[in-house]
Design an enzyme around this catalytic site. Structure first.
Site, PDB file in Angstrom:
ATOM      1  N   CYS A   1     -21.198  -6.242   3.212  1.00  0.00           N
ATOM      2  CA  CYS A   1     -20.420  -5.016   3.041  1.00  0.00           C
ATOM      3  C   CYS A   1     -20.659  -4.559   1.604  1.00  0.00           C
ATOM      4  CB  CYS A   1     -18.940  -5.283   3.270  1.00  0.00           C
ATOM      5  SG  CYS A   1     -17.923  -3.927   2.657  1.00  0.00           S
TER       6      CYS A   1
ATOM      7  N   GLY B   1     -34.969  10.063   6.824  1.00  0.00           N
ATOM      8  CA  GLY B   1     -35.203  11.245   6.011  1.00  0.00           C
ATOM      9  C   GLY B   1     -36.381  12.059   6.502  1.00  0.00           C
TER      10      GLY B   1
ATOM     11  N   ARG C   1       2.787  -8.643   4.289  1.00  0.00           N
ATOM     12  CA  ARG C   1       1.798  -8.110   3.329  1.00  0.00           C
ATOM     13  C   ARG C   1       2.554  -7.508   2.157  1.00  0.00           C
ATOM     14  NH1 ARG C   1      -4.014  -4.950   4.102  1.00  0.00           N
ATOM     15  NH2 ARG C   1      -4.807  -5.960   2.240  1.00  0.00           N
TER      16      ARG C   1
ATOM     17  N   GLU D   1       0.799  -1.231   0.000  1.00  0.00           N
ATOM     18  CA  GLU D   1       0.000   0.000   0.000  1.00  0.00           C
ATOM     19  C   GLU D   1       0.833   1.283   0.000  1.00  0.00           C
ATOM     20  OE1 GLU D   1      -1.594  -2.667   0.807  1.00  0.00           O
ATOM     21  OE2 GLU D   1      -3.735  -2.391   0.443  1.00  0.00           O
TER      22      GLU D   1
ATOM     23  N   HIS E   1      -1.670   3.917  -1.694  1.00  0.00           N
ATOM     24  CA  HIS E   1      -2.756   4.846  -1.349  1.00  0.00           C
ATOM     25  C   HIS E   1      -2.841   6.010  -2.329  1.00  0.00           C
ATOM     26  CE1 HIS E   1      -4.165   2.756   2.049  1.00  0.00           C
ATOM     27  NE2 HIS E   1      -3.097   2.945   2.795  1.00  0.00           N
TER      28      HIS E   1
ATOM     29  N   GLN F   1     -18.410   4.563   3.530  1.00  0.00           N
ATOM     30  CA  GLN F   1     -18.964   5.764   4.168  1.00  0.00           C
ATOM     31  C   GLN F   1     -18.764   5.819   5.682  1.00  0.00           C
ATOM     32  OE1 GLN F   1     -22.980   6.862   2.955  1.00  0.00           O
ATOM     33  NE2 GLN F   1     -22.567   5.974   0.970  1.00  0.00           N
TER      34      GLN F   1
ATOM     35  N   TYR G   1       3.487   1.983   1.895  1.00  0.00           N
ATOM     36  CA  TYR G   1       4.097   2.361   3.171  1.00  0.00           C
ATOM     37  C   TYR G   1       5.621   2.114   3.133  1.00  0.00           C
ATOM     38  CZ  TYR G   1      -0.576   3.016   5.143  1.00  0.00           C
ATOM     39  OH  TYR G   1      -1.838   3.482   5.395  1.00  0.00           O
TER      40      TYR G   1
HETATM   41  C1  LIG Z   1     -11.158   1.542   7.904  1.00  0.00           C
HETATM   42  C2  LIG Z   1     -10.042   0.799   7.253  1.00  0.00           C
HETATM   43  C3  LIG Z   1      -8.786   0.788   7.832  1.00  0.00           C
HETATM   44  C4  LIG Z   1      -7.743   0.062   7.247  1.00  0.00           C
HETATM   45  N1  LIG Z   1      -6.538   0.012   7.882  1.00  0.00           N
HETATM   46  C5  LIG Z   1      -5.566  -0.813   7.391  1.00  0.00           C
HETATM   47  C6  LIG Z   1      -4.349  -0.998   8.109  1.00  0.00           C
HETATM   48  O1  LIG Z   1      -4.133  -0.435   9.182  1.00  0.00           O
HETATM   49  N2  LIG Z   1      -3.420  -1.827   7.567  1.00  0.00           N
HETATM   50  C7  LIG Z   1      -3.640  -2.484   6.379  1.00  0.00           C
HETATM   51  O2  LIG Z   1      -2.787  -3.247   5.946  1.00  0.00           O
HETATM   52  N3  LIG Z   1      -4.785  -2.331   5.689  1.00  0.00           N
HETATM   53  C8  LIG Z   1      -5.758  -1.522   6.170  1.00  0.00           C
HETATM   54  N4  LIG Z   1      -6.938  -1.402   5.489  1.00  0.00           N
HETATM   55  C9  LIG Z   1      -7.116  -2.142   4.208  1.00  0.00           C
HETATM   56  C10 LIG Z   1      -7.775  -3.503   4.430  1.00  0.00           C
HETATM   57  O3  LIG Z   1      -6.925  -4.370   5.130  1.00  0.00           O
HETATM   58  C11 LIG Z   1      -8.147  -4.160   3.100  1.00  0.00           C
HETATM   59  O4  LIG Z   1      -6.999  -4.332   2.334  1.00  0.00           O
HETATM   60  C12 LIG Z   1      -9.140  -3.372   2.276  1.00  0.00           C
HETATM   61  O5  LIG Z   1     -10.177  -2.889   3.097  1.00  0.00           O
HETATM   62  C13 LIG Z   1      -9.737  -4.227   1.165  1.00  0.00           C
HETATM   63  O6  LIG Z   1     -10.311  -5.397   1.637  1.00  0.00           O
HETATM   64  P1  LIG Z   1     -11.888  -5.566   1.901  1.00  0.00           P
HETATM   65  O7  LIG Z   1     -12.583  -5.309   0.589  1.00  0.00           O
HETATM   66  O8  LIG Z   1     -12.040  -6.976   2.371  1.00  0.00           O
HETATM   67  O9  LIG Z   1     -12.289  -4.564   2.919  1.00  0.00           O
HETATM   68  C14 LIG Z   1      -7.963  -0.661   6.042  1.00  0.00           C
HETATM   69  C15 LIG Z   1      -9.234  -0.627   5.463  1.00  0.00           C
HETATM   70  C16 LIG Z   1     -10.264   0.076   6.049  1.00  0.00           C
HETATM   71  C17 LIG Z   1     -11.614   0.051   5.405  1.00  0.00           C
HETATM   72  S1  SF4 Z   2     -19.293   1.265   5.793  1.00  0.00           S
HETATM   73 FE1  SF4 Z   2     -17.456   0.152   5.199  1.00  0.00          FE
HETATM   74  S2  SF4 Z   2     -17.752  -1.888   6.060  1.00  0.00           S
HETATM   75 FE2  SF4 Z   2     -19.738  -0.919   6.061  1.00  0.00          FE
HETATM   76  S3  SF4 Z   2     -20.739  -1.484   4.160  1.00  0.00           S
HETATM   77 FE3  SF4 Z   2     -19.698   0.452   3.758  1.00  0.00          FE
HETATM   78  S4  SF4 Z   2     -17.674  -0.204   3.055  1.00  0.00           S
HETATM   79 FE4  SF4 Z   2     -18.561  -1.976   3.992  1.00  0.00          FE
END
Ligand SMILES: Cc1cc2nc3c(=O)[nH]c(=O)nc-3n(C[C@H](O)[C@H](O)[C@H](O)COP(=O)(O)O)c2cc1C
Ligand code: SF4
Length: 669
Positions: free
Chosen positions: A335, A646, A215, A165, A253, A340, A167
């Site tokens: 999800c 609403g 990762r 990502e 990012h 949001q 970092y």
């Molecule tokens: C609120 C939030 C915080 C996140 N913080 C991290 C983090 O600290 N470290 C990390 O590797 N990925 C972080 N991610 C990325 C998630 O690990 C993941 O890669 C991403 O949400 C996509 O997967 P998903 O579609 O299953 O959510 C974060 C994602 C979200 C939504």
């Molecule tokens: S707020 Fe985040 S966890 Fe909840 S449905 Fe939307 S994307 Fe998924």
């Protein structure tokens, strides 16, 4: 009953076994900095109870300079160990396993002390980083290894070393951010030296019988990102350095390709992970937009990975695995990848939660307990506010009747689900339907509940939603004028040239609906072409697609707003740019700072920059906001009338607020 044999199969790691192939992916929730470690522990305990095979915590900094922002949580000293012990104890009590993610932000750190391989500022932080000298690099490696050792002491089952990502470790890998000429830069062997060295030192610090996940950025999506061959070379070196598992990271990012938004097809990047399969000997995890057990099962069955990572789906439903195991996948809150209440909250400094599940991150405070005495409750309006209130109240033991004058549940969600790229809303409405049934809510559709019909209830909840706001433009009764409701729900005929009045969320949705034929979200090859990600070695930064152009837009659309600010500025923090880019790609013109003069046969007359202008068009679609529909609230008499959603505060398709309000009201009814 559907079973998920691949997903529910244990994963043998030699010194330990994971009970299934589902990893809860790392999410920093902003809870970590609030000092309420009981609340953090409750958050993870719920996910362990719900059956996750292995949980990874949100990123923890190894030292203050590596924190994502000043004051970011970490394991800097032995004193921090006690807090983390609360988490690991609770997770273990629930039969779960948990690894701590060590995340060094490098130049992404939002603070003046940030460090990086080279002094190149990132586009997403105002702080220029300091280039590290040899001693500085050694300090970072030592701090990461020490944090891992402390994690072991705190009772974690493993650590995840964050190498993707964009970092710190990722920054060393590519010339985009690493211009060093010493042994840490130059050739790829030199550039990968730091991540490999970190891996070796972490393994040495934690011993052999401890999970160490790395990762790995599978695809950077930035200029001069790693090639696929380099990724494989690194993966093999990381394995040799002692990693137990390789997890997947997708896109930096700063990348301008969406990687987790709703419009990204489900499992849209699993094909990238699959390219690594067979090239390393340790288990490989795939990630991003895997949000149903069916998708997870299919990926594992097809050999895309050995394990799947689900991050946000565990916010939406902590019991994802348990429900799948019980054959009740229909009850898993989906999800919808809206970001949001999770990622948008993170960027606003609020606690990450979930639009679909407002209890996420609030487990200790928003408790759904059985009601002291069962009451008869009427809920009027089966949109997101009414549905969530009715379901939660019924779960607490109340006798709930849910009325709606329409023949279907969903309210405004039924408009959202029509928009290309928002197909996930289908799943949300289906889930609400399953939950209404499961909770035993009496549903009265096609019924206009009046004050008399509601008089026999102990409490009435008015969730009647909104009406389109009247923008009072002269000539708006012209036959070429439609409201967004006519377009999204009524199937009204729309001309070839369209002016869309109002560039809020609905204006964007309507524009997308009008220019898009088939939705790329459900067609992965089409989506990858649209964003230029057909070849990992060529997909560098998105936006200007490298591949063939997407299909020609269906209509010519001009999207207008009154405010003299960037069109779409108020859309979601983490998703607004995607909506803007998608519309621009499809030729939608955007005009801000306009005033609407009149509509006539010629089209829509506006004033912009003090000059009159004609938007020649066949159709004008009004998306000029909403007004609360609360006639019923004023008419109902009774000791207890509540107004939510609403009907309480008119807001554009604000399902987040509606659901939160519905659940919170029901929790106290
Ligand atoms: C609120 C939030 C915080 C996140 N913080 C991290 C983090 O600290 N470290 C990390 O590797 N990925 C972080 N991610 C990325 C998630 O690990 C993941 O890669 C991403 O949400 C996509 O997967 P998903 O579609 O299953 O959510 C974060 C994602 C979200 C939504
Ligand atoms: S707020 Fe985040 S966890 Fe909840 S449905 Fe939307 S994307 Fe998924």
């Amino acid at each position: 009953m559907t079973s998920y044999p691949h997903m529910l199969r244990p994963l043998e790691l030699g010194f330990t076994t994971l009970k299934n192939r589902v990893l809860m992916g790392s999410m920093h929730t902003n809870l970590e900095e609030r000092g309420d470690w009981n609340r953090v522990a409750a958050f993870y305990a719920a996910r362990a109870r719900g059956g996750a095979g292995l949980i990874v915590t949100g990123g923890m900094a190894p030292n203050p300079e590596g924190g994502v922002f000043p004051g970011a949580s970490g394991l800097f000293s032995d004193e921090d160990i006690a807090h983390h012990r609360m988490i690991t104890d609770r997770v273990h009590d629930e039969g779960g396993k948990i690894a701590m993610q060590v995340l060094h932000a490098g130049r992404y750190a939002y603070g003046p002390d940030c460090v990086a391989p080279s002094a190149i500022k990132s586009p997403i932080s105002p702080f220029p980083p300091k280039a590290l000298d040899e001693a500085g690099i050694e300090k970072q490696i030592a701090d990461i290894a020490t944090a891992a050792a402390r994690a072991r002491e705190a009772g974690y089952d493993g650590v995840e070393v964050m190498g993707s990502e964009g970092y710190f470790l990722n920054q060393f890998l590519v010339t985009h951010t690493n211009r060093r000429e010493d042994r840490w830069g130059g050739s790829y062997e030199n550039r990968m030296r730091l991540p490999v060295e970190v891996m070796k030192r972490v393994r040495a610090a934690v011993g052999d019988d401890f999970i160490v996940i790395f990762r790995l950025s599978m695809i950077d999506l930035v200029p001069n990102g790693s090639t696929h061959d380099e990724v494989v070379q690194l993966a093999q070196a990381i394995e040799a350095a002692g990693a137990t598992i390789l997890n997947t990271g997708i896109g930096w990012h700063e990348a301008r390709v969406p990687t987790i938004a709703t419009s990204v097809p489900r499992a849209g990047f699993a094909w990238v992970t699959k390219k690594l399969m067979g090239k390393v000997g340790i288990p490989v995890i795939t990630s991003n937009r895997i949000n149903t057990p069916e998708v997870a099962e299919q990926l594992l069955a097809e050999g895309c990975a050995d394990m799947v990572s689900l991050a946000r789906p565990f916010l939406a439903d902590p019991d994802f695995v348990a429900k799948a195991e019980a054959g009740r996948a229909d009850l898993i809150a989906p999800c919808i990848a809206c970001n949001q209440a999770c990622l948008d909250h993170t960027f606003q400094g609020k606690v990450s939660s979930c639009l679909v599940n407002p209890r996420a991150g609030h487990e200790t405070e928003l408790v759904i307990a059985p009601a002291e005495s069962a009451r008869r409750i009427a809920v009027v309006g089966a949109g997101p506010a009414g549905l969530s209130c009715a379901i939660t109240a019924a779960q607490r033991g109340h006798a709930v009747t849910l009325f709606d004058q329409a023949d279907e549940i969903g309210g405004q969600l039924n408009m959202a689900r029509k928009v290309p790229g928002k197909e996930e809303f289908d799943g949300l409405v289906d889930w609400f339907a399953a939950m209404v049934k499961e909770a035993g809510v009496t549903l009265q559709l096609g019924t206009r509940a009046d004050a008399e019909a509601l008089s026999g209830f102990d409490a009435v909840v008015v969730a009647t939603g909104v009406l389109p706001r009247d923008p009072q433009i002269p000539g708006q009764d012209h036959p070429k004028v439609l409201s967004y409701v006519d377009v999204l729900r009524g199937g009204a005929e729309v001309g070839q040239r369209v002016a869309v009045v109002g560039a809020g969320g609905i204006g964007f949705d309507v524009s997308e609906f009008l220019v898009t034929g088939k939705s790329p979200t459900v067609d992965l090859p089409e989506w990858l072409r649209e964003w230029g990600v057909t070849d990992p070695d060529k997909a560098r930064s998105g936006l200007a697609p490298d591949g063939p152009q997407p299909e020609a837009p269906l209509r010519e659309v001009v999207l207008l707003q009154r405010k003299a600010e960037k069109v779409g500025k108020r859309l979601g923090k983490t998703t607004g740019w995607i909506h803007r880019a998608a519309l621009m790609l499809k030729g939608v013109q955007m005009k801000a700072g306009v005033s609407y003069e009149r509509i006539d046969d010629a089209g829509l007359h506006i004033i912009r920059d003090g000059k009159p202008e004609l938007i020649a068009c066949d159709t004008v679609v009004l998306c000029a906001g909403q007004e609360s529909l609360r006639v019923l609230a004023d008419a109902v008499e009774g000791p207890e009338v509540h107004v939510i959603g609403g009907a309480d505060v008119a807001a554009e398709l604000d399902a987040k607020r509606a659901i939160d309000q519905g659940v919170r009201l029901a929790a106290g009814l």
